[in-house]
Design a protein around this motif. Structure first.
Motif, mmCIF file in Angstrom:
data_model
loop_
_atom_site.group_PDB
_atom_site.id
_atom_site.type_symbol
_atom_site.label_atom_id
_atom_site.label_comp_id
_atom_site.label_asym_id
_atom_site.label_seq_id
_atom_site.Cartn_x
_atom_site.Cartn_y
_atom_site.Cartn_z
ATOM 1 N N VAL A 219 0.838 -1.197 0.000
ATOM 2 C CA VAL A 219 0.000 0.000 0.000
ATOM 3 C C VAL A 219 0.876 1.251 0.000
ATOM 4 C CG1 VAL A 219 -1.653 1.351 1.353
ATOM 5 C CG2 VAL A 219 -1.974 -1.110 1.087
ATOM 6 N N TYR A 220 1.918 1.223 0.787
ATOM 7 C CA TYR A 220 2.843 2.365 0.841
ATOM 8 C C TYR A 220 3.531 2.569 -0.503
ATOM 9 C CZ TYR A 220 7.327 4.671 1.699
ATOM 10 O OH TYR A 220 8.419 5.489 1.615
ATOM 11 N N ARG A 221 4.008 1.485 -1.123
ATOM 12 C CA ARG A 221 4.710 1.619 -2.393
ATOM 13 C C ARG A 221 3.782 2.076 -3.508
ATOM 14 N NH1 ARG A 221 9.708 -0.757 -3.395
ATOM 15 N NH2 ARG A 221 9.441 0.216 -5.417
ATOM 16 N N ALA A 222 2.504 1.700 -3.430
ATOM 17 C CA ALA A 222 1.551 2.065 -4.479
ATOM 18 C C ALA A 222 0.855 3.383 -4.197
ATOM 19 C CB ALA A 222 0.515 0.956 -4.640
ATOM 20 N N ARG A 223 1.386 4.168 -3.248
ATOM 21 C CA ARG A 223 0.835 5.478 -2.924
ATOM 22 C C ARG A 223 -0.656 5.404 -2.589
ATOM 23 N NH1 ARG A 223 5.678 5.890 -3.551
ATOM 24 N NH2 ARG A 223 6.772 7.629 -4.531
#
Length: 513
Positions: A219-223
């Motif tokens: 979730v963090y990497r996919a903004r």
């Protein structure tokens, strides 16, 4: 057409180089560029060959026999998930534990390669990537663990494969102008991560919290886009749920194992005070009147015949006994939360001692040392029963044969080449401390002076994975030296990501980098 001609000419040139006994230009350049790592990798491979020659067919741990039984007669085990047993079953047609140990050594080498390549790919300097690969490749205790017939090497390989895939660019954010294949590739990678985490969980249940950790990372990497995380969670939970259904069909209760309450009970007996807990009569039978300082290690409350839990009717891991032990442990934790926290921290601190004091007892500790004499055959049931299945698997004797001088070389090597606990602590502290220091140095324009590689933003996942693997065993069971080793490669990768890179402004123009 021109591209085909160039490729054909390059093929002829490379073939000519091989024929003259020389490395092709591209291969020679790669060897020069990675020569330090190739040296470390070669030394690690040589040490593993010496180990295979010195201890045949493999080294045994008490858990090994249970794994073999499940491999021969597939069914969920009450204490350990069957992932490693299925790994053993893959090689059962070859009837060779020596082959199993050799494959585990190859997996150990693979972990070192994954650490190095991932660090380099995401911009870590070469020296840092090489240093990060040294502990998994050259630590004598890591090599010895690979030669033991236990699940930890397979578990570490699965976890590191998931970590390296998750920090790769394939799972990064999808930009508005990106093509559909890029998004599809990210979802495929997310599914692969989920399957790897599921396999790790079904090898050692301590991997289950990684599902949440990796989902949060995606979730963090996919903004903030949750699709990749959803795919990863689904890919992880489907195999795990399928195993839980298999477990239910066997024991008429859901779970991956039937011993969570029992092991947590053993953990809480390091501090539980029934005078403070005031348990109900049905729970009071599990109390130990001795003060915590006079009690044995946590494992004795699971296996020793003197344990209040083991004295109860039926086998220790019945649904009733496991539920009773779980209720006792929950009461101890809620009534004595600070004591529980202190127990976890004191057990965790054992991971960072400069030497390796004997723990939890001399018998278990001895399994992690290369032996000078053949170990005695198992003397406890069910290990004695499991030995029969092991001989059936091997189709021959399973006694450890020690061949000198190879075994002596590894004993001598283990005396000097090991990763101290204090070094593990330093490796774990490097990423967060470095990140905090860079934030403090950040100028008003937001320039931090940190490395330019993508790894400087990727360190939280391998670091959090390492911390979780270090904390979970002391939190739910007990500390064990072999539980530390699977966390080390992830910690090393995180530290490599934060290594400083030379600034181009400070390098003379006539110096090539």
């Amino acid at each position: 057409m021109g591209g085909r001609v160039r490729r054909y000419r390059r093929f002829l040139r490379d073939a000519g180089a091989w024929a003259r006994g020389r490395l092709p230009r591209g291969v020679a350049g790669g060897v020069r560029r990675h020569r330090w790592f190739l040296g470390v990798l070669g030394l690690g491979a040589a040490l593993r060959v010496v180990t295979v020659l010195g201890y045949r067919p493999a080294l045994w741990f008490p858990d090994s026999y249970t794994y073999v039984v499940t491999a021969i007669k597939p069914r969920p085990d009450l204490v350990r998930p069957a992932g490693y047993s299925m790994f053993l079953r893959l090689f059962e047609p070859f009837h060779s534990f020596a082959l199993v140990a050799s494959v585990q050594h190859l997996l150990g080498l693979l972990v070192g390669v994954l650490v190095y390549l991932t660090a380099r790919r995401l911009g870590a300097p070469g020296w840092a990537a090489v240093l990060a690969s040294v502990p998994p490749l050259l630590d004598a205790y890591q090599i010895e663990l690979e030669h033991l017939l236990v699940s930890d090497t397979l578990f570490a390989t699965l976890v590191m494969s998931a970590v390296c895939l998750a920090v790769s660019r394939a799972t990064g954010p999808v930009s508005p102008g990106s093509s559909a294949p890029s998004r599809t590739g990210g979802l495929v990678a997310a599914g692969g991560i989920g399957l790897l985490v599921a396999a790790a969980t079904l090898t050692r249940t301590v991997g289950l919290p990684l599902v949440a950790l990796f989902a949060a990372w995606l979730v963090y990497r996919a903004r903030g886009r949750v699709l990749a995380a959803g795919v990863m969670i689904a890919a992880a939970l489907v195999p795990i749920a399928g195993y839980a259904l298999w477990f239910h069909a066997t024991y008429q209760r859901f779970g991956l194992v039937g011993a969570n309450g029992v092991f947590l009970y053993g953990k809480t007996m390091t501090f539980a005070d029934c005078a403070v807990m005031r348990p109900s009569p049905d729970l009071a039978v599990l109390c130990d009147p001795r003060p915590p300082a006079a009690r044995p290690p946590a494992q004795e409350y699971v296996w020793s015949t003197d344990s209040p839990l083991v004295k109860l009717p039926g086998i220790t891991f019945t649904e009733e006994n496991d539920a009773l032990a779980g209720r006792f442990a929950s009461l101890a934790i809620t009534r004595q939360p600070l004591d529980y926290l202190g127990s976890v921290l004191s057990e965790l601190a054992r991971s960072f001692t400069p030497d390796r004091p004997v723990y939890p007892d001399a018998e278990v500790y001895g399994y992690y040392e290369f032996p000078a004499t053949p170990p005695l055959p198992p003397g406890r049931y069910p290990a004695t029963e499991g030995a029969k299945f092991a001989r059936r698997y091997e189709q021959g004797p399973i006694d450890v044969r020690i061949a000198e001088p190879y075994a002596g070389w590894m004993r001598a090597y283990q005396g000097v080449a090991r990763l101290p606990g204090t070094a593990v602590l330093v490796i774990v502290l490097v990423p967060p401390v470095t990140a905090a220091a860079r934030r403090l140095r950040r100028g008003p324009a937001g320039v931090s002076g940190g490395p330019a590689g993508a790894g400087s933003a990727a360190w939280p996942l391998p670091w959090a994975t390492a911390v979780l693997l270090l904390v979970m065993p002391p939190a739910v069971a007990e500390f064990d030296y072999r539980y530390v080793l699977p966390a080390v490669p992830a910690a090393c990768l995180a530290a490599a990501f934060m290594a400083p890179k030379p600034s181009l402004h400070n390098i003379p123009r006539n110096v090539r980098i």
